[in-house]
Motif scaffolding. Structure first.
Motif, PDB file in Angstrom:
ATOM      1  N   SER A 171       4.005   1.257 -18.426  1.00 53.93           N
ATOM      2  CA  SER A 171       3.741  -0.169 -18.190  1.00 53.93           C
ATOM      3  C   SER A 171       3.685  -0.479 -16.700  1.00 53.93           C
ATOM      4  CB  SER A 171       4.820  -1.023 -18.864  1.00 53.93           C
ATOM      5  OG  SER A 171       4.708  -0.951 -20.263  1.00 53.93           O
ATOM      6  N   ILE A 172       4.578   0.132 -15.928  1.00 55.12           N
ATOM      7  CA  ILE A 172       4.577  -0.101 -14.483  1.00 55.12           C
ATOM      8  C   ILE A 172       3.253   0.332 -13.873  1.00 55.12           C
ATOM      9  CG2 ILE A 172       5.645   0.568 -12.292  1.00 55.12           C
ATOM     10  CD1 ILE A 172       8.303   0.839 -13.808  1.00 55.12           C
ATOM     11  N   GLU A 173       2.760   1.498 -14.279  1.00 64.12           N
ATOM     12  CA  GLU A 173       1.490   2.002 -13.742  1.00 64.12           C
ATOM     13  C   GLU A 173       0.330   1.111 -14.177  1.00 64.12           C
ATOM     14  OE1 GLU A 173       1.359   6.025 -15.093  1.00 64.12           O
ATOM     15  OE2 GLU A 173       2.457   6.792 -13.340  1.00 64.12           O
ATOM     16  N   LYS A 174       0.373   0.637 -15.416  1.00 62.92           N
ATOM     17  CA  LYS A 174      -0.700  -0.226 -15.916  1.00 62.92           C
ATOM     18  C   LYS A 174      -0.740  -1.547 -15.165  1.00 62.92           C
ATOM     19  CE  LYS A 174      -2.381  -2.518 -20.091  1.00 62.92           C
ATOM     20  NZ  LYS A 174      -2.142  -2.788 -21.544  1.00 62.92           N
ATOM     21  N   ILE A 175       0.416  -2.170 -14.992  1.00 64.27           N
ATOM     22  CA  ILE A 175       0.471  -3.457 -14.285  1.00 64.27           C
ATOM     23  C   ILE A 175       0.068  -3.276 -12.825  1.00 64.27           C
ATOM     24  CG2 ILE A 175       1.982  -5.368 -13.591  1.00 64.27           C
ATOM     25  CD1 ILE A 175       3.678  -4.722 -16.089  1.00 64.27           C
ATOM     26  N   SER A 176       0.501  -2.180 -12.222  1.00 71.23           N
ATOM     27  CA  SER A 176       0.141  -1.908 -10.822  1.00 71.23           C
ATOM     28  C   SER A 176      -1.366  -1.782 -10.668  1.00 71.23           C
ATOM     29  CB  SER A 176       0.832  -0.621 -10.347  1.00 71.23           C
ATOM     30  OG  SER A 176       2.237  -0.762 -10.375  1.00 71.23           O
ATOM     31  N   GLN A 177      -2.002  -1.138 -11.645  1.00 73.19           N
ATOM     32  CA  GLN A 177      -3.455  -0.985 -11.608  1.00 73.19           C
ATOM     33  C   GLN A 177      -4.140  -2.343 -11.775  1.00 73.19           C
ATOM     34  OE1 GLN A 177      -4.931   1.767 -14.512  1.00 73.19           O
ATOM     35  NE2 GLN A 177      -7.043   1.698 -13.755  1.00 73.19           N
ATOM     36  N   GLU A 178      -3.606  -3.186 -12.682  1.00 72.77           N
ATOM     37  CA  GLU A 178      -4.170  -4.524 -12.881  1.00 72.77           C
ATOM     38  C   GLU A 178      -4.097  -5.356 -11.610  1.00 72.77           C
ATOM     39  OE1 GLU A 178      -1.953  -6.195 -16.062  1.00 72.77           O
ATOM     40  OE2 GLU A 178      -2.857  -4.924 -17.619  1.00 72.77           O
ATOM     41  N   CYS A 179      -3.024  -5.159 -10.833  1.00 74.09           N
ATOM     42  CA  CYS A 179      -2.826  -5.930  -9.600  1.00 74.09           C
ATOM     43  C   CYS A 179      -3.582  -5.339  -8.417  1.00 74.09           C
ATOM     44  CB  CYS A 179      -1.342  -5.996  -9.262  1.00 74.09           C
ATOM     45  SG  CYS A 179      -0.341  -6.898 -10.456  1.00 74.09           S
ATOM     46  N   GLY A 180      -4.171  -4.171  -8.615  1.00 68.21           N
ATOM     47  CA  GLY A 180      -4.905  -3.523  -7.530  1.00 68.21           C
ATOM     48  C   GLY A 180      -3.997  -2.976  -6.443  1.00 68.21           C
ATOM     49  N   LEU A 181      -2.787  -2.580  -6.820  1.00 65.62           N
ATOM     50  CA  LEU A 181      -1.846  -2.051  -5.828  1.00 65.62           C
ATOM     51  C   LEU A 181      -2.261  -0.656  -5.383  1.00 65.62           C
ATOM     52  CD1 LEU A 181       1.621  -3.101  -7.323  1.00 65.62           C
ATOM     53  CD2 LEU A 181       0.241  -4.303  -5.621  1.00 65.62           C
ATOM     54  N   SER A 182      -1.937  -0.335  -4.148  1.00 63.93           N
ATOM     55  CA  SER A 182      -2.209   1.004  -3.631  1.00 63.93           C
ATOM     56  C   SER A 182      -1.266   2.002  -4.291  1.00 63.93           C
ATOM     57  CB  SER A 182      -2.010   1.033  -2.114  1.00 63.93           C
ATOM     58  OG  SER A 182      -0.634   0.831  -1.795  1.00 63.93           O
ATOM     59  N   ASP A 183      -1.604   3.282  -4.172  1.00 66.39           N
ATOM     60  CA  ASP A 183      -0.740   4.323  -4.738  1.00 66.39           C
ATOM     61  C   ASP A 183       0.659   4.269  -4.117  1.00 66.39           C
ATOM     62  OD1 ASP A 183      -2.780   5.191  -6.346  1.00 66.39           O
ATOM     63  OD2 ASP A 183      -3.386   6.847  -5.023  1.00 66.39           O
ATOM     64  N   SER A 184       0.724   3.949  -2.829  1.00 68.79           N
ATOM     65  CA  SER A 184       2.010   3.882  -2.142  1.00 68.79           C
ATOM     66  C   SER A 184       2.862   2.739  -2.677  1.00 68.79           C
ATOM     67  CB  SER A 184       1.792   3.707  -0.637  1.00 68.79           C
ATOM     68  OG  SER A 184       3.030   3.561   0.038  1.00 68.79           O
ATOM     69  N   ASP A 185       2.234   1.576  -2.896  1.00 68.71           N
ATOM     70  CA  ASP A 185       2.979   0.428  -3.416  1.00 68.71           C
ATOM     71  C   ASP A 185       3.423   0.668  -4.854  1.00 68.71           C
ATOM     72  OD1 ASP A 185       2.746  -0.929  -1.040  1.00 68.71           O
ATOM     73  OD2 ASP A 185       0.970  -2.063  -1.650  1.00 68.71           O
ATOM     74  N   LYS A 186       2.564   1.306  -5.641  1.00 72.17           N
ATOM     75  CA  LYS A 186       2.939   1.640  -7.017  1.00 72.17           C
ATOM     76  C   LYS A 186       4.122   2.607  -7.009  1.00 72.17           C
ATOM     77  CE  LYS A 186       0.631   4.724  -9.259  1.00 72.17           C
ATOM     78  NZ  LYS A 186      -0.440   5.464  -9.995  1.00 72.17           N
TER      79      LYS A 186
END
Length: 400
Positions: free
Chosen positions: A195-210
């Motif tokens: 879920s964390i990875e999915k939400i991070s992708q939805e928000c357009g977060l960088s790999d570092s922020d994820k």
């Protein structure tokens, strides 16, 4: 409909003599410990007005035992010790010069309580330190929580420390809105990496922020955890949160308690209630926390006086359950002497009473027979109940 007179309601239980005696001894140890640290004991009502808990979402209303008084007002059984203590500090004790140190040992009532056999009535002992802020006061409370567990016999102890402002500061740093932040918080609490990875992708977060968000969920340690976040955090609120945790570790090291402590920045329960450091205490053989606490700077304000506050509670009932699962077996004190008498003999009863009073005054536990047992019956009773001495008076007492 079944006959319920032989049973207790779900979540409520009787306490056997040996456990009850040990429980009272445990409470006495905690009461003395709190007093030695300058905390004054209070008692609050078992019943509060419902809105004391619900108007500010301190407690989920579904978990409260709710009643209605004769005037139609909604009331509830006391759910915790912190909110009533905050009410007392902000009202009755409002003129007391801070910091205010309060303690309590009281029964709490929660419907659908999880852990520890789902007890709906349980005893908690706790302290509240009000009117002071900062890492020193945070550490005082954590150290006292550790001392409390050690004092009552919990030796295998793990204290996990979190900081809710690290998460809120990081969300601001990443420009994440409140709705999405709540989703991330829930995923972190559940350690749901997908879920964390999915939400991070939805928000357009960088790999570092994820990766930073994933670290909150996964990182466990002490100073190494703080160091790992230093280069990733730029938000001032989050930086101060890290500083707070590091200072707490330094202070607990001075107490000699660092060996009991780990940092868990993924501890994010009830963000609306806690405003800074939070912590939980665990021991083996039980899968739930026996200690919980943290900083709650906004609570007294709803009762009319703002006081920065921090506190903790140890579940006395849960701690005893933990120790029993770990192999501890409480034993009730044994009666040392049973005294009987032949009531047909002049002065025998008076002599037995005098002897019992004398032995009790000297510190012995004594049963004075009131069932009229014969000497043989009294001796059999003593053997059956593991009573050390049996005295039977069957001679005339000269001073009767």
């Amino acid at each position: 409909m079944g006959n319920n007179k032989f049973y207790t309601p779900d979540g409520f239980s009787d306490t056997l003599p040996a456990v009850c005696e040990f429980k009272k001894e445990t409470e006495a140890k905690l009461r003395k410990l709190f007093s030695l640290h300058g905390y004054s004991e209070i008692e609050t009502p078992s019943i509060e007005y419902l809105d004391v808990y619900t108007d500010n979402d301190f407690v989920d209303a579904q978990n409260l035992y709710k009643l209605c008084d004769q005037k139609g007002r909604l009331i509830c059984l006391r759910s915790d010790g912190t909110v009533p203590a905050a009410r007392m500090a902000a009202t009755i004790l409002k003129d007391q010069k801070p910091p205010v140190r309060l303690s309590y040992i009281e029964n709490m009532f929660r419907f659908n309580q999880v852990g520890g056999g789902k007890q709906s009535e349980f005893t908690q002992a706790g302290v509240e330190l009000m009117g002071v802020n900062g890492s020193e006061s945070d550490s005082e409370v954590i150290a006292l929580a550790i001392k409390s567990a050690l004092e009552i016999g919990i030796e295998d102890l793990q204290i996990s420390i979190g900081q809710v402002k690290l998460f809120s500061g990081l969300m601001k740093q990443l420009n994440i809105d409140d709705w999405t932040a709540n989703r991330i918080r829930d995923a972190i609490s559940q350690k749901n990496v997908v879920s964390i990875e999915k939400i991070s992708q939805e928000c357009g977060l960088s790999d570092s922020d994820k990766e930073t968000i994933l670290m909150i969920s996964e990182a466990q340690g002490t100073y190494d955890v703080i160091d790992a976040f230093r280069s990733r955090i730029t938000n001032e609120e989050a930086i101060k949160a890290l500083d707070n945790v590091q200072e707490i570790l330094d202070i607990l090291d001075d107490y000699g308690y660092l060996k009991y402590v780990s940092v868990d920045l993924g501890m994010l329960s009830n963000l609306e209630y806690y405003t800074g450091m939070i912590f939980k205490g665990f021991t083996y053989e039980v899968g739930f926390a026996i200690i919980g606490g943290g900083r709650y700077d906004k609570t007294t304000e709803v009762f009319g006086k703002k006081m920065e506050s921090v506190g903790f509670a140890i579940g006395v009932s849960l701690a005893i359950t933990a120790m029993m699962r770990q192999g501890f077996k409480p034993e009730a004190s044994k009666v040392e002497v049973v005294i009987g008498y032949d009531k047909t003999i002049k002065g025998a009863r008076k002599g037995a009473i005098a002897l019992a009073d004398q032995m009790m005054a000297e510190g012995s536990s004594v049963i004075l027979d009131s069932a009229g047992m014969s000497q043989d019956e009294l001796e059999a009773f003593a053997d059956a109940n593991d009573i050390c001495a049996c005295i039977y008076i069957n001679e005339t007492q000269e001073d009767a």
